[in-house]
Design a protein around this motif. Structure first.
Motif, PDB file in Angstrom:
ATOM      1  N   HIS A 117       0.813  -1.220   0.000  1.00  0.00           N
ATOM      2  CA  HIS A 117       0.000   0.000   0.000  1.00  0.00           C
ATOM      3  C   HIS A 117       0.850   1.274   0.000  1.00  0.00           C
ATOM      4  O   HIS A 117       0.610   2.193   0.788  1.00  0.00           O
ATOM      5  CB  HIS A 117      -0.956   0.011   1.192  1.00  0.00           C
ATOM      6  N   ASN A 118       1.869   1.313  -0.874  1.00  0.00           N
ATOM      7  CA  ASN A 118       2.753   2.483  -0.989  1.00  0.00           C
ATOM      8  C   ASN A 118       3.474   2.819   0.308  1.00  0.00           C
ATOM      9  O   ASN A 118       3.781   3.979   0.582  1.00  0.00           O
ATOM     10  CB  ASN A 118       2.013   3.712  -1.524  1.00  0.00           C
ATOM     11  N   GLN A 119       3.744   1.801   1.113  1.00  0.00           N
ATOM     12  CA  GLN A 119       4.538   1.993   2.318  1.00  0.00           C
ATOM     13  C   GLN A 119       5.633   0.928   2.357  1.00  0.00           C
ATOM     14  O   GLN A 119       5.376  -0.244   2.089  1.00  0.00           O
ATOM     15  CB  GLN A 119       3.701   1.903   3.584  1.00  0.00           C
ATOM     16  N   VAL A 120       6.847   1.365   2.667  1.00  0.00           N
ATOM     17  CA  VAL A 120       7.979   0.471   2.835  1.00  0.00           C
ATOM     18  C   VAL A 120       8.367   0.511   4.306  1.00  0.00           C
ATOM     19  O   VAL A 120       8.663   1.578   4.846  1.00  0.00           O
ATOM     20  CB  VAL A 120       9.177   0.892   1.958  1.00  0.00           C
ATOM     21  N   LYS A 121       8.333  -0.648   4.958  1.00  0.00           N
ATOM     22  CA  LYS A 121       8.730  -0.757   6.355  1.00  0.00           C
ATOM     23  C   LYS A 121       9.981  -1.618   6.427  1.00  0.00           C
ATOM     24  O   LYS A 121      10.029  -2.699   5.828  1.00  0.00           O
ATOM     25  CB  LYS A 121       7.636  -1.398   7.200  1.00  0.00           C
ATOM     26  N   ILE A 122      10.988  -1.124   7.146  1.00  0.00           N
ATOM     27  CA  ILE A 122      12.236  -1.851   7.325  1.00  0.00           C
ATOM     28  C   ILE A 122      12.489  -1.979   8.819  1.00  0.00           C
ATOM     29  O   ILE A 122      12.449  -0.987   9.544  1.00  0.00           O
ATOM     30  CB  ILE A 122      13.415  -1.111   6.664  1.00  0.00           C
TER      31      ILE A 122
END
Length: 94
Positions: free
Chosen positions: A74-79
């Motif tokens: 959903h257009n989010q990058v979590k690292i």
């Protein structure tokens, strides 16, 4: 259509970046290097030790990551990473 995505990077000690708007992210996964733009397909992957880069307002920034987990949706990058530090384009610690 929005050309940005949200970037969030978390370590055990802190939230390093909290949903900042970026244009792109290039990162090293165990399957190889990938570049992420808005509307990227959802994935979950493990990260290897190495440098990532992201572009914010047409400026490229670099971070050295010590392994981790990557989630894109959903257009989010979590690292999530054990530790990190900022580096320059040559990989030298800032």
């Amino acid at each position: 259509m929005d050309k940005t995505l949200k970037l969030k990077i978390v370590t055990p000690e802190e939230t390093y970046l909290d949903d900042i708007d970026v244009e792109s992210i290039t990162i090293l996964t165990t399957a190889g290097k990938i570049t992420v733009y808005s509307n990227h397909a959802p994935i979950v992957s493990t990260l290897v030790i190495g440098n990532m880069k992201y572009t914010i307002n047409n400026v490229t920034k670099y971070i050295h990551l010590h392994r981790g987990i990557l989630k894109i949706s959903h257009n989010q990058v979590k690292i999530i990473t054990q530790r990190l530090y900022e580096v320059d384009e040559n990989g030298q610690r800032l």
